[in-house]
Design a protein around this motif. Sequence first.
Motif, mmCIF file in Angstrom:
data_model
loop_
_atom_site.group_PDB
_atom_site.id
_atom_site.type_symbol
_atom_site.label_atom_id
_atom_site.label_comp_id
_atom_site.label_asym_id
_atom_site.label_seq_id
_atom_site.Cartn_x
_atom_site.Cartn_y
_atom_site.Cartn_z
ATOM 1 N N LEU A 72 0.828 -1.213 0.000
ATOM 2 C CA LEU A 72 0.000 0.000 0.000
ATOM 3 C C LEU A 72 0.859 1.257 0.000
ATOM 4 O O LEU A 72 0.447 2.295 -0.530
ATOM 5 N N GLN A 73 2.028 1.182 0.595
ATOM 6 C CA GLN A 73 2.928 2.331 0.556
ATOM 7 C C GLN A 73 3.395 2.607 -0.869
ATOM 8 O O GLN A 73 3.509 3.764 -1.288
ATOM 9 N N ARG A 74 3.657 1.521 -1.607
ATOM 10 C CA ARG A 74 4.021 1.699 -3.020
ATOM 11 C C ARG A 74 2.849 2.294 -3.796
ATOM 12 O O ARG A 74 3.029 3.166 -4.654
ATOM 13 N N LEU A 75 1.635 1.834 -3.476
ATOM 14 C CA LEU A 75 0.453 2.356 -4.154
ATOM 15 C C LEU A 75 0.253 3.831 -3.849
ATOM 16 O O LEU A 75 -0.062 4.631 -4.742
ATOM 17 N N ALA A 76 0.450 4.213 -2.582
ATOM 18 C CA ALA A 76 0.235 5.595 -2.171
ATOM 19 C C ALA A 76 1.179 6.554 -2.890
ATOM 20 O O ALA A 76 0.829 7.712 -3.169
ATOM 21 N N ALA A 77 2.384 6.077 -3.242
ATOM 22 C CA ALA A 77 3.351 6.943 -3.921
ATOM 23 C C ALA A 77 2.896 7.319 -5.332
ATOM 24 O O ALA A 77 3.354 8.327 -5.888
ATOM 25 N N LEU B 130 -3.650 -9.708 -8.676
ATOM 26 C CA LEU B 130 -4.975 -9.718 -8.034
ATOM 27 C C LEU B 130 -5.788 -10.952 -8.382
ATOM 28 O O LEU B 130 -6.903 -11.103 -7.874
ATOM 29 N N ALA B 131 -5.234 -11.824 -9.189
ATOM 30 C CA ALA B 131 -5.903 -13.101 -9.454
ATOM 31 C C ALA B 131 -5.477 -14.170 -8.448
ATOM 32 O O ALA B 131 -6.064 -15.252 -8.411
ATOM 33 N N ARG B 132 -4.461 -13.850 -7.635
ATOM 34 C CA ARG B 132 -3.985 -14.785 -6.605
ATOM 35 C C ARG B 132 -4.569 -14.401 -5.246
ATOM 36 O O ARG B 132 -4.549 -13.240 -4.852
ATOM 37 N N LEU B 133 -5.069 -15.411 -4.540
ATOM 38 C CA LEU B 133 -5.689 -15.156 -3.237
ATOM 39 C C LEU B 133 -4.683 -14.572 -2.247
ATOM 40 O O LEU B 133 -4.997 -13.626 -1.516
ATOM 41 N N ASP B 134 -3.471 -15.109 -2.210
ATOM 42 C CA ASP B 134 -2.471 -14.621 -1.266
ATOM 43 C C ASP B 134 -2.179 -13.140 -1.479
ATOM 44 O O ASP B 134 -2.060 -12.366 -0.513
ATOM 45 N N ASP B 135 -2.046 -12.723 -2.738
ATOM 46 C CA ASP B 135 -1.753 -11.323 -3.023
ATOM 47 C C ASP B 135 -2.933 -10.424 -2.648
ATOM 48 O O ASP B 135 -2.743 -9.309 -2.126
ATOM 49 N N PHE C 67 -5.695 -6.673 1.247
ATOM 50 C CA PHE C 67 -6.862 -6.520 2.121
ATOM 51 C C PHE C 67 -6.428 -6.287 3.569
ATOM 52 O O PHE C 67 -6.927 -5.384 4.248
ATOM 53 N N ILE C 68 -5.479 -7.088 4.041
ATOM 54 C CA ILE C 68 -5.026 -6.941 5.423
ATOM 55 C C ILE C 68 -4.333 -5.598 5.614
ATOM 56 O O ILE C 68 -4.522 -4.908 6.623
ATOM 57 N N GLY C 69 -3.545 -5.190 4.629
ATOM 58 C CA GLY C 69 -2.895 -3.885 4.725
ATOM 59 C C GLY C 69 -3.896 -2.757 4.840
ATOM 60 O O GLY C 69 -3.713 -1.814 5.623
ATOM 61 N N LEU C 70 -4.974 -2.845 4.084
ATOM 62 C CA LEU C 70 -6.027 -1.825 4.169
ATOM 63 C C LEU C 70 -6.662 -1.812 5.551
ATOM 64 O O LEU C 70 -6.928 -0.754 6.128
#
Length: 388
Positions: A313-318, A368-373, A378-381
């Motif tokens: 999420l930090q990478r996304l926020a950038a 986003l097609a992998r459950l683990d990813d 989701f947990i980060g959010l």
Amino acid sequence: MFLLDASLAQSIVDRAMEILHTNVNVMDERGLIIASGERSRIGSRHEGALLVLAQGRAVEIDEVLAGRLHDARPGINLPLRAEGRVVGVVGLSGTPAAIGQHAELVRMAAETMLEQAGLMQVLARDLRLREELVLQLIGVAPATPALEDWARRLQVDLGLPRVAVLIEIDASALPADAVLAEQQRLQALLATPDADLLWAAVSLRELVVLLPLPSGSPAVEGGGDPGRLRARLESLRVRLSGDGALRLRLALGGHFAGSEGLQRSWQSARATLRVGRRRQPAADLHCYAELTLAVLLAGLAEGWRADELQRPLQRLAAHDRDGLLRRTLTTWFAHDMKTAAAAQALHVHRNTLDYRLRRIADITGLDLARLDDCLLLFIGLELNEADF
């Protein structure tokens, strides 16, 4: 053990002297005057009372006997009994023949007041014990070896399944005395009419209620049936809110078996309130069963694990200055990763949503097609939702 205090003794004096035109004294079990129509005598030793305490019976003091005793006056002194023992003496000043017909009535009235006061002391003591029992059961106060003995004395069934409810008084801008008055109002309501309801004040703004669950109910056997529990909690909230001017928030913890079950229930109720206040700020009622995953994940919000979980999420926020991609991801998860429903909620075309999801995958390096990813995102959010 009942003790005759000065406040109660003065009430006896004042009530008697409203009817009788003579001075009345009340002495404690040491013979000291602790209440009197003549305030100057308070604190002095009463010789007549000492005779009553020594003999265990009424003592009349006439002019002759008064002359032999120190600072004594004619009158009648009678023992006051409570819990089967003499706890003090009541004395009426005057000629024994003239006040004799009133003395016994004064004694009877005084002992009635003592009996009522003793009952109130017992009720107050039991209430304190019940509160201490609750605080020990939820782990706020250290448990004592006498816990089970207390429970038996108070007729509390420790085997009855219970679940913790946290009641928070929303009064951050009010003075402490106003919050205390509201807490006392809530305590009075909790005291009746449910005898099986256990409760205690945890802080000025928080109370805990241990809500009994019927034996054999689904809520006990499986920890489920959130609808039934929510309905009961809503009924409690309505009863407590009444005409109260302050907002109340209630959080229902989970049901856990074992010796530490109520401690876990209390901890889950507190965590549920924190999560519920953040996710549903307008709601006054939150249930662990409805927020289980978010509550459990909240415990991962610190340490290196939290840092790793939030790194994507930090990478996304950038690359997401206006927060559009984050809102898109949150909405997608809120609709169980169903593209059509999420697109409708975002008021965009499905192709637009697909494009944004691809952008999120490219930026974070996750598939986003992998459950683990998906779980990583989701947990980060969930962990840093309070910061956005």
